[in-house]
Design a protein around this motif. Structure first.
Motif, PDB file in Angstrom:
ATOM      1  N   ALA B 179       0.827  -1.215   0.000  1.00 53.82           N
ATOM      2  CA  ALA B 179       0.000   0.000   0.000  1.00 53.82           C
ATOM      3  C   ALA B 179       0.860   1.262   0.000  1.00 53.82           C
ATOM      4  N   HIS B 463      -7.849   2.181   8.107  1.00 52.99           N
ATOM      5  CA  HIS B 463      -7.690   2.427   6.660  1.00 52.99           C
ATOM      6  C   HIS B 463      -9.020   2.388   5.910  1.00 52.99           C
ATOM      7  N   GLY B 490      -6.472  -0.068  -1.808  1.00 44.43           N
ATOM      8  CA  GLY B 490      -5.080   0.131  -1.410  1.00 44.43           C
ATOM      9  C   GLY B 490      -4.102  -0.098  -2.549  1.00 44.43           C
ATOM     10  N   ALA B 498      -4.817   2.309  -6.613  1.00 44.78           N
ATOM     11  CA  ALA B 498      -5.191   2.823  -5.294  1.00 44.78           C
ATOM     12  C   ALA B 498      -6.201   3.946  -5.460  1.00 44.78           C
TER      13      ALA B 498
END
Lengths: 175, 557, 120
Positions: B179, B463, B490, B498
């Protein structure tokens, strides 16, 4: 008046502060050691440099230390301010003064300097401090000696672990 | 894996001795809480709702069995017999006494572990690819670089009081399993046209109140200059990052305010003016690399008859093999995921007994290596396919073989209001409710890959911004409410670029969250085409069908 | 609105309440202040106990289901323990007072912290 501590050769000693701090409006004294602001240094640099006493400058955390370049050879003292102990800009300023400008005079931490920061101050090139916590020179000296090894080069003379390992390539393996 | 030498051991001993002195001075009243707090935080010690919490670093998520057993013993002796693995691959112990903390750090140091810089405005634990050293697609072992950065950033004198915390992730594979785009600095290693290793350097990613994806500041950085370049980025940030407002102090805000080009010019000017003394000597890199040499696994037939026969006999094993194994670079081997997401369990929690089971399995079947992954699960990185039936049996007996990796019940959740002093709402019970709703493994597998991420407050430790379904706990007049986001990613393989999720609609009360997730899944199953995944359906169809599903019968909120 | 005085103990971080004479672990033993001035005075005094407790602060208390309970959900979790582990925290001891606190709900209409401090 806060105590001044100077570091030299792994020791820390209380010292008298010979400098007089001048406000921008104060007249220049004929003799004696003075500390002025960056603004005053930039506007009255020639007059200041022509004096016989020692010359110091005090920088706030937002001021550009590289602006001192034309004066680096003439300055005897750079005082960098830590407005709060959590404000770490002075560490970068100090390294730039030492490593980029080649400044060899006194580099002094003023403001919220606490004994817990002794090692990082010294590693960034400071060699004088006015402690905010009233701590004694012995405590400062001890705090700079807490670690036998460091992991990176900085403005002091210490070799990082990588260099130590090169000198003793057969360092024993631990756990 | 990297083994600490005498210098590393002496450093940790000095560090613990220093902290022991600070704790004694605090208990004696010689340090105020205001003075002590940053000292304990930089040693990983927080004060949470019910007790102190110790956050132990698991550098690049790699552990050996001795280390894992030590963590189990500490959890048993000093805590309540369990620990909580986080998205940053740290281990949190939630019931620690201040006076015990120095002893715990001493015991950790004996096995090369520590809690240094797991909090505070410093460079935090470095994240690497959880498959490092095991995946076929990697160009290099990302842990070599993570370890080099770890050492360089440890007690870095210039960067001990940054404007805010600073997180670095490294990947050395085209598939970004670390990530990197949500990190302050994301390093992506590749081999350039001349065959040289180089980093693409991203900067300014981060979640929290204002989520940003990192932008590329330098397309090609020769690897030998990594440390001097990091120094330049951190110096520009240290000097110019905002310190007047806690919420605007991360590097992402500085990068956004200056613009990536102007920020890059500042960094490049600083870097070009600096001598390159910060860079690591090649000998030191070689020494670190020696700790991560390939395991010397013997290639075996790509299909294990033994495993295939066992799978034919056991539907549970077959399902586990489908969901929890990933391909290994050496034929006849697999990367085995251990689920810390048993249905109804607290995501990321692991009991001391479970840690010991995993340590024994790693010793016997995985070259004595364990990984902690970003998704709050564990990994045995080097398992022979022939051994998978035994590994499965050992994991199953310990409640660690839930076949749900990447599925709807494999939920990331921060500790939330059950433990955390910053949280606004609970995250764990929401995760438990959702997992129970999808406890049927056949149904969960039919739904397919779906990453749900839950944070108990805007700090976004869970997250949620990059969850396919993100859930954010908010406080509405003292009550827990939850805001849903959709379409975050991610950037891992299978979830596309992402992306930051979009808010679905008004926040929901606690009791409506799990049913709403059920509605979202139903809407996906109704709308999906050609077996596309949840995230792909959201990208194609947009929010409308999902909004309709959740808010169709909504009374005004 | 009545108030109670709470903090975390320095030595182990345990949630404690001021009984009027000492720091105690159970919310049921906390002194409830009818007078805000008195509560503030107790808080100010507690701030001086720097080697015993960290960050003392006042919380709002109201009758819920016939029993006094902290108004905010957060404070009820502090007084009980984590909801995912009923075997941990103060709730593990069980008893009538704990059961009543666990059932308290619905009255929350403020953060419950008189001076909201965000801390780690």
């Amino acid at each position: 008046m806060p105590m001044l501590i100077r570091f030299e050769g792994g020791q820390a000693r209380a010292a008298a502060d010979p400098y007089q701090a001048l406000d921008d409006a104060d007249p220049l004294p004929v003799a004696g050691d003075v500390v002025v602001s960056l603004a005053r240094l930039l506007t009255e640099g020639a007059a200041l440099a022509a004096r016989s006493g020692r010359l110091g400058v005090r920088l706030g955390p937002a001021e550009d230390v590289l602006a001192l370049k034309p004066f680096a050879g003439r300055l005897d003292l750079i005082a960098l301010e830590l407005p709060k102990f959590r404000d770490g800009r002075a560490y970068s300023q100090a390294r730039l003064a030492r490593e980029r400008l080649g400044f060899t005079g006194e580099l002094r931490a003023v403001g919220e300097a606490l004994v817990e920061q002794a090692l990082i101050l010294v590693r960034c090139g400071f060699d004088a401090v006015t402690p905010a916590d009233g701590s004694a020179p012995e405590a400062w000296a001890a705090a700079t000696r807490r670690y036998r090894h460091v992991y990176q080069r900085a403005a002091d003379a210490r070799d990082p672990a990588s260099a130590e390992r090169l000198r003793a390539p057969k360092v024993g393996q631990g756990a | 894996m990297y083994r600490q030498d005498d210098i590393d051991a002496a450093f940790l001993a000095d560090r613990t001795a220093e902290f022991r002195g600070q704790v004694m001075r605090r208990l004696a009243g010689e340090l105020t809480e205001e003075q002590f707090k940053p000292l304990r935080l930089i040693n990983g010690l927080y004060l949470q709702l019910h007790a102190y919490m110790l956050r132990i670093a698991i550098p690049y998520g790699t552990l050996n069995p001795t280390q894992l057993r030590t963590l189990a013993r500490i959890a048993r002796d000093y805590d309540r017999g369990y620990g909580h693995f986080t998205t940053r691959t740290n281990l949190q112990l939630h019931w620690i006494r201040l006076a015990d903390a120095p002893d715990i750090l001493d015991e950790l140091a004996q096995v090369g572990l520590h809690a240094i810089q797991t909090s505070g405005n410093v460079v935090r634990n470095i994240t690497a690819d959880p498959y490092a050293g095991a995946s076929a697609d990697e160009i290099d072992d990302s842990r070599v670089w993570a370890e080099a950065i770890r050492q360089w950033s440890t007690l870095h004198p210039e960067f001990s009081y940054l404007p805010r915390k600073f997180k670095i992730a490294v990947t050395a594979s085209p598939a970004d399993r670390a990530a990197t785009r949500i990190y302050d600095i994301g390093l992506r290693l590749y081999r350039d046209a001349e065959g040289e290793l180089a980093f693409e350097v991203g900067v300014g990613g981060g979640l929290g109140r204002t989520p940003h994806l990192g932008a590329t500041i330098r397309q090609r950085l020769p690897v030998r200059h990594l440390m001097s370049y990091l120094q330049a980025i951190l110096r520009v940030y240290n000097l110019h990052g905002r310190r007047d407002n806690l919420h605007k102090a991360r590097i992402k805000i500085l990068v956004a305010q200056l613009g990536i080009e102007a920020f890059a010019r500042e960094v490049d000017a600083e870097w070009e003016a600096s001598d390159k003394a910060a860079d690591l000597p090649l000998d030191e890199l070689a020494r670190i690399r020696a700790g991560f040499l390939p395991q010397g696994l013997t290639p075996l037939p790509a299909v294990s008859r033994r495993l295939e026969a066992a799978k034919a006999d056991s539907r549970a094993l077959a399902r586990f093999a489908r969901r929890n194994l990933a391909p290994h670079k050496v034929p006849g081997h697999a990367i085995v995921h251990i689920s810390l997401k048993a249905i109804g369990a607290t995501p990321g929690d692991c009991s001391a007994e479970q840690m010991e089971t995993v340590a024994s399995l790693a010793e016997r079947y995985s070259q004595s290596e364990v990984r902690v992954a970003y998704d709050q699960n564990l990994i045995l990185p080097h398992v022979r396919l022939d051994d998978v039936p035994e590994v499965f049996a050992g994991l199953e007996a310990a409640g660690l073989a839930t076949p749900n990796i990447g599925l709807v019940s494999d939920i990331i959740a921060c500790p939330g209001l059950d433990y955390c002093a910053l949280a606004n709402a609970r995250a764990i019970p929401i995760a438990q409710e959702i997992a129970r709703r999808f406890s049927d493994p056949v149904e969960a597998e039919a739904v397919g890959e779906l990453k749900i991420k839950i944070s108990g407050c805007i700090n976004a430790c869970g997250h949620h911004h990059v969850g396919h379904i993100g859930i954010l706990g908010v406080d509405k007049k003292g009550e827990e409410f939850y805001q849903l986001t959709l379409g975050g990613s991610g950037g891992a393989p299978g979830e596309g670029e992402a992306a930051i999720g979009q808010i679905l609609g008004p926040a929901l009360p606690f009791a409506r969250v799990a049913p709403a997730v059920g509605d979202l899944v139903a809407a996906y199953l109704a709308a999906r085409q050609d077996g596309e995944s949840f995230i792909d359906t959201v990208r194609r169809a947009g929010l409308a069908p999902f909004k309709a599903a959740v808010y169709a019968d909504a009374h005004p909120l | 609105m009545r108030h109670a005085l709470t903090a975390n103990r320095l030595s182990d971080g345990e949630v404690v309440f001021w009984s009027g004479a000492d720091w105690v672990g159970a919310f049921a033993e906390a002194r409830l202040y009818d007078s805000e001035a008195e509560a503030r005075a107790a808080e100010a005094k507690a701030r001086g106990e720097v080697t015993r407790v960290i960050d003392p602060y006042l919380i709002e208390v109201a009758a819920m289901a016939g029993r006094d309970a902290p108004v905010s959900f957060r404070e009820r979790i502090r007084a009980l323990g984590p909801s995912n582990r009923p075997d941990h925290g103060k709730q593990a001891q069980g008893g009538e007072a704990v059961r009543a606190l666990a059932l308290a709900e619905g009255a929350a209409r403020s953060s419950g912290r008189t001076a909201l401090i965000r801390r780690k």
